[in-house]
Scaffold this motif. Structure first.
Motif, PDB file in Angstrom:
ATOM      1  N   LEU A  32       0.830  -1.198   0.000  1.00 31.24           N
ATOM      2  CA  LEU A  32       0.000   0.000   0.000  1.00 31.24           C
ATOM      3  C   LEU A  32       0.870   1.256   0.000  1.00 31.24           C
ATOM      4  O   LEU A  32       0.573   2.224  -0.703  1.00 31.24           O
ATOM      5  N   ARG A  33       1.941   1.256   0.782  1.00 34.69           N
ATOM      6  CA  ARG A  33       2.843   2.397   0.818  1.00 34.69           C
ATOM      7  C   ARG A  33       3.424   2.659  -0.579  1.00 34.69           C
ATOM      8  O   ARG A  33       3.472   3.799  -1.036  1.00 34.69           O
ATOM      9  N   GLU A  34       3.824   1.603  -1.260  1.00 31.04           N
ATOM     10  CA  GLU A  34       4.349   1.735  -2.624  1.00 31.04           C
ATOM     11  C   GLU A  34       3.279   2.298  -3.562  1.00 31.04           C
ATOM     12  O   GLU A  34       3.565   3.179  -4.377  1.00 31.04           O
ATOM     13  N   LEU A  35       2.066   1.774  -3.434  1.00 34.16           N
ATOM     14  CA  LEU A  35       0.977   2.265  -4.280  1.00 34.16           C
ATOM     15  C   LEU A  35       0.715   3.743  -4.015  1.00 34.16           C
ATOM     16  O   LEU A  35       0.519   4.528  -4.952  1.00 34.16           O
ATOM     17  N   TYR A  36       0.719   4.120  -2.746  1.00 34.46           N
ATOM     18  CA  TYR A  36       0.423   5.508  -2.386  1.00 34.46           C
ATOM     19  C   TYR A  36       1.504   6.444  -2.913  1.00 34.46           C
ATOM     20  O   TYR A  36       1.207   7.505  -3.462  1.00 34.46           O
ATOM     21  N   ALA A  68      -7.613   2.918   1.832  1.00 31.22           N
ATOM     22  CA  ALA A  68      -8.062   2.021   2.903  1.00 31.22           C
ATOM     23  C   ALA A  68      -8.740   0.786   2.297  1.00 31.22           C
ATOM     24  O   ALA A  68      -8.504  -0.345   2.740  1.00 31.22           O
ATOM     25  N   ARG A  69      -9.559   1.007   1.281  1.00 23.50           N
ATOM     26  CA  ARG A  69     -10.201  -0.129   0.602  1.00 23.50           C
ATOM     27  C   ARG A  69      -9.176  -0.996  -0.114  1.00 23.50           C
ATOM     28  O   ARG A  69      -9.296  -2.219  -0.138  1.00 23.50           O
ATOM     29  N   ALA A  70      -8.176  -0.350  -0.703  1.00 23.97           N
ATOM     30  CA  ALA A  70      -7.118  -1.113  -1.369  1.00 23.97           C
ATOM     31  C   ALA A  70      -6.385  -1.997  -0.373  1.00 23.97           C
ATOM     32  O   ALA A  70      -6.058  -3.145  -0.671  1.00 23.97           O
ATOM     33  N   GLY A 109      -4.637   1.239 -12.685  1.00 28.85           N
ATOM     34  CA  GLY A 109      -5.976   0.918 -13.186  1.00 28.85           C
ATOM     35  C   GLY A 109      -6.877   0.380 -12.087  1.00 28.85           C
ATOM     36  O   GLY A 109      -8.053   0.742 -11.994  1.00 28.85           O
ATOM     37  N   TRP A 110      -6.314  -0.467 -11.230  1.00 27.63           N
ATOM     38  CA  TRP A 110      -7.068  -1.038 -10.106  1.00 27.63           C
ATOM     39  C   TRP A 110      -7.489   0.060  -9.136  1.00 27.63           C
ATOM     40  O   TRP A 110      -8.641   0.124  -8.725  1.00 27.63           O
ATOM     41  N   LEU A 111      -6.566   0.960  -8.807  1.00 29.23           N
ATOM     42  CA  LEU A 111      -6.886   2.056  -7.889  1.00 29.23           C
ATOM     43  C   LEU A 111      -7.898   3.021  -8.502  1.00 29.23           C
ATOM     44  O   LEU A 111      -8.794   3.512  -7.810  1.00 29.23           O
ATOM     45  N   MET A 112      -7.752   3.294  -9.784  1.00 31.38           N
ATOM     46  CA  MET A 112      -8.691   4.203 -10.449  1.00 31.38           C
ATOM     47  C   MET A 112     -10.100   3.616 -10.481  1.00 31.38           C
ATOM     48  O   MET A 112     -11.088   4.336 -10.359  1.00 31.38           O
ATOM     49  N   LYS A 113     -10.179   2.313 -10.640  1.00 33.64           N
ATOM     50  CA  LYS A 113     -11.491   1.646 -10.613  1.00 33.64           C
ATOM     51  C   LYS A 113     -12.122   1.805  -9.236  1.00 33.64           C
ATOM     52  O   LYS A 113     -13.298   2.153  -9.115  1.00 33.64           O
ATOM     53  N   ILE A 114     -11.330   1.581  -8.189  1.00 39.10           N
ATOM     54  CA  ILE A 114     -11.840   1.748  -6.822  1.00 39.10           C
ATOM     55  C   ILE A 114     -12.256   3.200  -6.600  1.00 39.10           C
ATOM     56  O   ILE A 114     -13.338   3.477  -6.057  1.00 39.10           O
ATOM     57  N   ALA A 115     -11.416   4.153  -7.028  1.00 38.24           N
ATOM     58  CA  ALA A 115     -11.706   5.576  -6.834  1.00 38.24           C
ATOM     59  C   ALA A 115     -12.974   5.987  -7.568  1.00 38.24           C
ATOM     60  O   ALA A 115     -13.826   6.696  -7.014  1.00 38.24           O
TER      61      ALA A 115
END
Length: 179
Positions: free
Chosen positions: A23-27, A57-59, A74-80
């Motif tokens: 998650l830290r890397e993604l952020y 948080a959902r991720a 793409g995964w994060l954008m879908k969640i957002a």
């Protein structure tokens, strides 16, 4: 995209330590993009900040659903996108306007300004009906008398008192109708 590495989710020590690192890397890599998407959809910086936090948080909670062959962005954008659209949909829900109206009518602390506004509204509504209806409303709703007691006090029949109370209720409902 040759040369770029994507964060990969490994499960070690029950997965908690690596999920946080993931998650830290993604952020660090995609936080700005997620915030930008939320800001674009919500049109409000404060709401976008909250939404972006919720996305990450959902991720974290659903990191096992991420497939390393797909793009993390793409995964994060879908969640957002889903989160923001659901938030916008909830803001337009009719129950929200009713809730907000009820919150505004609720007095703050010890008989706050809203209580005074409510009193003034009731007074203005009572002024729009005849004296006998005013008495019936006060005896029934404020004093807590039964229809029979109000009818006996006013020297009218129960159906007459009921009709007067129903007309006053209709007037009140029309005045307080939520747009």
């Amino acid at each position: 995209m040759a040369g770029t590495t994507q964060p990969a989710l490994k499960v070690i020590d029950g997965g908690q330590k690596d999920r946080r690192a993931f998650l830290r890397e993604l952020y660090m890599a995609h936080g700005g993009s997620v915030y930008g998407r939320c800001r674009y959809l919500l049109k409000d910086a404060s709401k976008a900040e909250d939404a972006a936090q919720e996305v990450f948080a959902r991720a974290l909670m659903h990191s096992e659903e991420f497939r390393s062959e797909s793009s993390p962005l793409g995964w994060l954008m879908k969640i957002a996108t889903h989160h923001c659209l659901n938030q916008l949909r909830a803001e337009r829900a009719p129950w929200r306007r009713w809730f907000e109206r009820d919150e505004l009518a609720r007095p703050e602390g010890d008989r706050g300004a809203q209580a005074m506004e409510t009193r003034e509204l009731v007074r203005s509504l009572l002024a729009r009906v005849d004296v006998e209806t005013q008495a019936a409303v006060v005896h029934y709703w404020v004093d807590g008398m039964t229809l029979e007691e109000v009818a006996a006090l006013l020297g009218r029949s129960v159906p007459t008192v009921r009709k007067r109370l129903e007309r006053f209720s209709a007037l009140t409902n029309e005045e307080l109708k939520v747009p």
